[in-house]
Design an enzyme around this catalytic site. Sequence first.
Site, short mmCIF file in Angstrom:
data_model
loop_
_atom_site.label_atom_id
_atom_site.label_comp_id
_atom_site.label_asym_id
_atom_site.label_seq_id
_atom_site.Cartn_x
_atom_site.Cartn_y
_atom_site.Cartn_z
N PRO A 89 34.92 -19.05 14.38
CA PRO A 89 35.97 -20.02 14.05
C PRO A 89 36.92 -20.28 15.22
O PRO A 89 37.70 -21.22 15.19
CB PRO A 89 36.70 -19.37 12.87
CG PRO A 89 36.26 -17.95 12.84
CD PRO A 89 34.95 -17.85 13.55
N GLU A 116 34.65 -8.49 11.35
CA GLU A 116 35.89 -9.13 11.81
C GLU A 116 35.70 -9.95 13.08
O GLU A 116 36.53 -10.74 13.45
CB GLU A 116 36.97 -8.07 12.04
CG GLU A 116 37.46 -7.42 10.76
CD GLU A 116 37.95 -8.44 9.74
OE1 GLU A 116 38.88 -9.21 10.07
OE2 GLU A 116 37.41 -8.47 8.64
N ASP A 169 23.63 -43.37 12.01
CA ASP A 169 24.43 -42.39 11.29
C ASP A 169 25.91 -42.58 11.60
O ASP A 169 26.27 -43.06 12.66
CB ASP A 169 24.10 -40.96 11.77
CG ASP A 169 22.82 -40.41 11.16
OD1 ASP A 169 22.32 -41.01 10.21
OD2 ASP A 169 22.36 -39.38 11.67
N1 ADE Z 1 31.87 -17.80 11.62
C1 ADE Z 1 32.84 -17.63 10.71
N2 ADE Z 1 33.50 -18.78 10.50
C2 ADE Z 1 32.93 -19.73 11.29
C3 ADE Z 1 33.16 -21.11 11.52
N3 ADE Z 1 34.14 -21.77 10.90
N4 ADE Z 1 32.39 -21.74 12.40
C4 ADE Z 1 31.40 -21.08 13.06
N5 ADE Z 1 31.14 -19.78 12.89
C5 ADE Z 1 31.89 -19.11 12.00
#
Ligand code: ADE
Length: 230
Positions: A89, A116, A169
Site C-alpha cells: 500500500p 505487517e 477501454d
Molecule cells: N498489499 C496490501 N495492501 C495493498 C495494496 N493496497 N496494494 C498493493 N499491495 C497491497
Amino acid sequence: MRFDVLTLFPEMLGGYLGQSLLKLAIQRGLVEVHTHNIRDWAKSKHQNVDDRPFGGGPGMVLKVEPVVECVEAVQAAASPPGRVVMLTPQGRRLNQPLVAELAGQGRLLLLCGRYEGFDERIKEILRPEEVSIGDFVLNGGEVAAMVVIDAVIRLVPGVLGDEESSRQDSFSGERQLLEFAQYTRPREYRGHKVPDILLSGDHPRIARWRAEESEQRTRERRADLLDDEE
Ligand code: ADE
C-alpha cells in the site's frame, strides 16, 4: 510476457490462472505465469519466513533472507531478468499509464507480502518498483498481483481477440477518459431505449457522440482526471 509471482500462498492464484482470457493466453503461449513459494527459501527448520519487529510493536515482519534469495533464484531461472514489482500500500498507485509501462517490460517478478510488511532491507537490496492498487490495506499482495496481471495482459498483443477493444477501454486513449455508454440488442427494454444516433449508421456522428459522452461522463464522475490534463 512472463510473470513470476513470489508468494507464501501460491494456491491463491490457482483458480484465477485457470480462468478464460488468461487461460487462453497461456495456452496460446502469449503469457506465462510461474508461482514460487517464498517459504521454500526459508533457512530454519520450521521454515520461518517472518519474525517479530525490532523495537517492538504488533504483527510480524517478512524476513530479508528468504525473500532476497527467492528473488535471486527466480531471476536466475530464466532470462532476461525481470523488473521486480513489490505489492504494497506504500507504492506508486496503479493506473493505466503504469499498467502500460509494466506491459512494456517483457518479464515481471511480482513480490507479494503478508503480515505487517517487508523488512526494509528487502527494498534496499532489491530496489523494486513498489506498486499499490489503491488507498486501502489488503491482507496480502496476492490479490493485488492478480489485479496487475489482469490489467497488463490486456495490453499484450494477441491476448484480446480485438486489439481495438483495449484501446477503447476507459483511460486508454491519449487522454485519460472514462468509456462512453454501450448498448446491444434489444433496441428497447422496459421502456428504456437505445439512443437513436447509435442506430443511425452515421459513423462520423456516432464517433462524435461517443467522444462527447466520454468527456461528459468523466466531468461528472472523475473530474480529477480532467484536472490532471492541465
Ligand atoms: N498489499 C496490501 N495492501 C495493498 C495494496 N493496497 N496494494 C498493493 N499491495 C497491497
